[in-house]
Design an enzyme around this catalytic site. Sequence first.
Site, mmCIF file in Angstrom:
data_model
loop_
_atom_site.group_PDB
_atom_site.id
_atom_site.type_symbol
_atom_site.label_atom_id
_atom_site.label_comp_id
_atom_site.label_asym_id
_atom_site.label_seq_id
_atom_site.Cartn_x
_atom_site.Cartn_y
_atom_site.Cartn_z
ATOM 1 N N SER A 181 115.287 1.596 11.386
ATOM 2 C CA SER A 181 116.755 1.664 11.321
ATOM 3 C C SER A 181 117.142 2.178 9.938
ATOM 4 O O SER A 181 116.332 2.112 8.995
ATOM 5 C CB SER A 181 117.322 0.245 11.508
ATOM 6 O OG SER A 181 118.677 0.192 11.124
ATOM 7 N N TYR A 187 117.427 -8.565 8.705
ATOM 8 C CA TYR A 187 117.243 -7.342 9.487
ATOM 9 C C TYR A 187 116.659 -6.233 8.601
ATOM 10 O O TYR A 187 115.703 -5.543 8.990
ATOM 11 C CB TYR A 187 118.588 -6.930 10.096
ATOM 12 C CG TYR A 187 118.508 -5.781 11.082
ATOM 13 C CD1 TYR A 187 117.785 -5.902 12.269
ATOM 14 C CD2 TYR A 187 119.163 -4.578 10.833
ATOM 15 C CE1 TYR A 187 117.718 -4.847 13.177
ATOM 16 C CE2 TYR A 187 119.109 -3.524 11.730
ATOM 17 C CZ TYR A 187 118.381 -3.658 12.906
ATOM 18 O OH TYR A 187 118.316 -2.609 13.807
HETATM 19 N N1 NAP Z 1 121.849 0.052 18.407
HETATM 20 C C1 NAP Z 1 121.788 0.425 17.148
HETATM 21 O O1 NAP Z 1 122.811 0.700 16.500
HETATM 22 C C2 NAP Z 1 120.453 0.535 16.460
HETATM 23 C C3 NAP Z 1 120.363 1.275 15.269
HETATM 24 C C4 NAP Z 1 119.141 1.383 14.623
HETATM 25 C C5 NAP Z 1 118.031 0.779 15.158
HETATM 26 N N2 NAP Z 1 118.128 0.050 16.315
HETATM 27 C C6 NAP Z 1 116.917 -0.571 16.837
HETATM 28 O O2 NAP Z 1 116.693 -0.060 18.136
HETATM 29 C C7 NAP Z 1 115.976 -1.014 18.917
HETATM 30 C C8 NAP Z 1 116.675 -1.229 20.243
HETATM 31 O O3 NAP Z 1 117.958 -1.731 19.982
HETATM 32 P P1 NAP Z 1 119.157 -1.683 21.026
HETATM 33 O O4 NAP Z 1 120.326 -1.205 20.278
HETATM 34 O O5 NAP Z 1 118.749 -0.998 22.259
HETATM 35 O O6 NAP Z 1 119.347 -3.248 21.238
HETATM 36 P P2 NAP Z 1 119.675 -4.111 22.555
HETATM 37 O O7 NAP Z 1 120.563 -3.357 23.443
HETATM 38 O O8 NAP Z 1 120.092 -5.440 22.030
HETATM 39 O O9 NAP Z 1 118.249 -4.229 23.245
HETATM 40 C C9 NAP Z 1 117.205 -4.905 22.600
HETATM 41 C C10 NAP Z 1 115.963 -4.786 23.450
HETATM 42 O O10 NAP Z 1 114.890 -5.504 22.812
HETATM 43 C C11 NAP Z 1 114.319 -6.438 23.732
HETATM 44 N N3 NAP Z 1 113.913 -7.634 23.000
HETATM 45 C C12 NAP Z 1 114.603 -8.304 22.046
HETATM 46 N N4 NAP Z 1 113.905 -9.364 21.614
HETATM 47 C C13 NAP Z 1 112.751 -9.382 22.324
HETATM 48 C C14 NAP Z 1 111.628 -10.229 22.340
HETATM 49 N N5 NAP Z 1 111.523 -11.307 21.530
HETATM 50 N N6 NAP Z 1 110.623 -9.960 23.197
HETATM 51 C C15 NAP Z 1 110.702 -8.883 24.011
HETATM 52 N N7 NAP Z 1 111.723 -8.034 24.048
HETATM 53 C C16 NAP Z 1 112.738 -8.278 23.207
HETATM 54 C C17 NAP Z 1 115.429 -6.724 24.741
HETATM 55 O O11 NAP Z 1 114.839 -7.051 25.976
HETATM 56 P P3 NAP Z 1 115.173 -8.440 26.765
HETATM 57 O O12 NAP Z 1 116.620 -8.676 26.636
HETATM 58 O O13 NAP Z 1 114.662 -8.161 28.141
HETATM 59 O O14 NAP Z 1 114.319 -9.444 26.045
HETATM 60 C C18 NAP Z 1 116.160 -5.390 24.827
HETATM 61 O O15 NAP Z 1 115.559 -4.553 25.781
HETATM 62 C C19 NAP Z 1 115.871 -2.268 18.040
HETATM 63 O O16 NAP Z 1 114.618 -2.295 17.403
HETATM 64 C C20 NAP Z 1 116.981 -2.066 17.018
HETATM 65 O O17 NAP Z 1 116.726 -2.773 15.826
HETATM 66 C C21 NAP Z 1 119.309 -0.064 16.991
#
Ligand code: NAP
Length: 239
Positions: free
Chosen positions: A142, A155
């Site tokens: 990120s 984070y």
């Molecule tokens: N959205 C942003 O603005 C952004 C920006 C930069 C980086 N990121 C990174 O991108 C990645 C995906 O984020 P997102 O925005 O798609 O978030 P999200 O919509 O909250 O989805 C998070 C995903 O991670 C899984 N997850 C969380 N904790 C887990 C655990 N303990 N074990 C297994 N699976 C787990 C969830 O699956 P379940 O609910 O099925 O457990 C879900 O599929 C993350 O690493 C985040 O830090 C996001």
Amino acid sequence: MKDLKSKKAIITGGGRGLGKATAMAFAKEGIDVAITGRNEIALKATVLELESLGVKATYSVFDVGNYEEVKTGIQSIIKTFGTIDILVNNAGIAAFGSFNDMDVKQWSQIIQTNLMGMYYVTKEILPYLIDKNEGDIINVASTAGLNGNANTSAYSASKFAVIGMSESLMKEVRKNNIRVCTLTPSTIASDMSVELGIADKDSQDSVLQPEDFAELVVAGLKLPRRAMLKSAALWSTNP
Ligand SMILES: NC(=O)c1ccc[n+]([C@@H]2O[C@H](COP(=O)([O-])OP(=O)(O)OC[C@H]3O[C@@H](n4cnc5c(N)ncnc54)[C@H](OP(=O)(O)O)[C@@H]3O)[C@@H](O)[C@H]2O)c1
């Protein structure tokens, strides 16, 4: 441009958000996809969507922060697919709060999920990639892993660590024809960013969408094997 058809991929956190968009983009390229997460209902529904695109799809339910669960879950996917070519380490959590207000348990859980989870899953997949002398690992960090900000200590610590771990791994396994790519996206509309109050799902024209992220992942994978996308920052055009 490399043809990705019939490759086998694992995407952690593939039931929603960036992981699901990447799974769908992979399926459109003909890649068979295994998705993982804790929410079986979301995983099952996504598998049906993936299968409707004509690829093989499967899922495994495990908490990436629990090494025993990771070992069992990865084994079940390997049993189904026989092999793995691409690992997308996407699962992650975020919470913001001042250094002293965030409790120790929540702080540790962010490190356990975002850093240890990525380490556990990679540790289980890497031997298969080394054995076939080919593979791709895409680690989702990120912008918070490049700069610290007030109220993001846990984070940011987890994502700085992900970047360091990924760069070390990249230097270790390049000789094995394994490309390790670290992505540092800015805010993308997803459950995470909406819950943190930093994105609005309705502003599709200005806010990055999970599909934009997925396009970047596919573009990196399509590079000829002699070339490797080491890292990339995805920003929105509008500040
Ligand atoms: N959205 C942003 O603005 C952004 C920006 C930069 C980086 N990121 C990174 O991108 C990645 C995906 O984020 P997102 O925005 O798609 O978030 P999200 O919509 O909250 O989805 C998070 C995903 O991670 C899984 N997850 C969380 N904790 C887990 C655990 N303990 N074990 C297994 N699976 C787990 C969830 O699956 P379940 O609910 O099925 O457990 C879900 O599929 C993350 O690493 C985040 O830090 C996001």
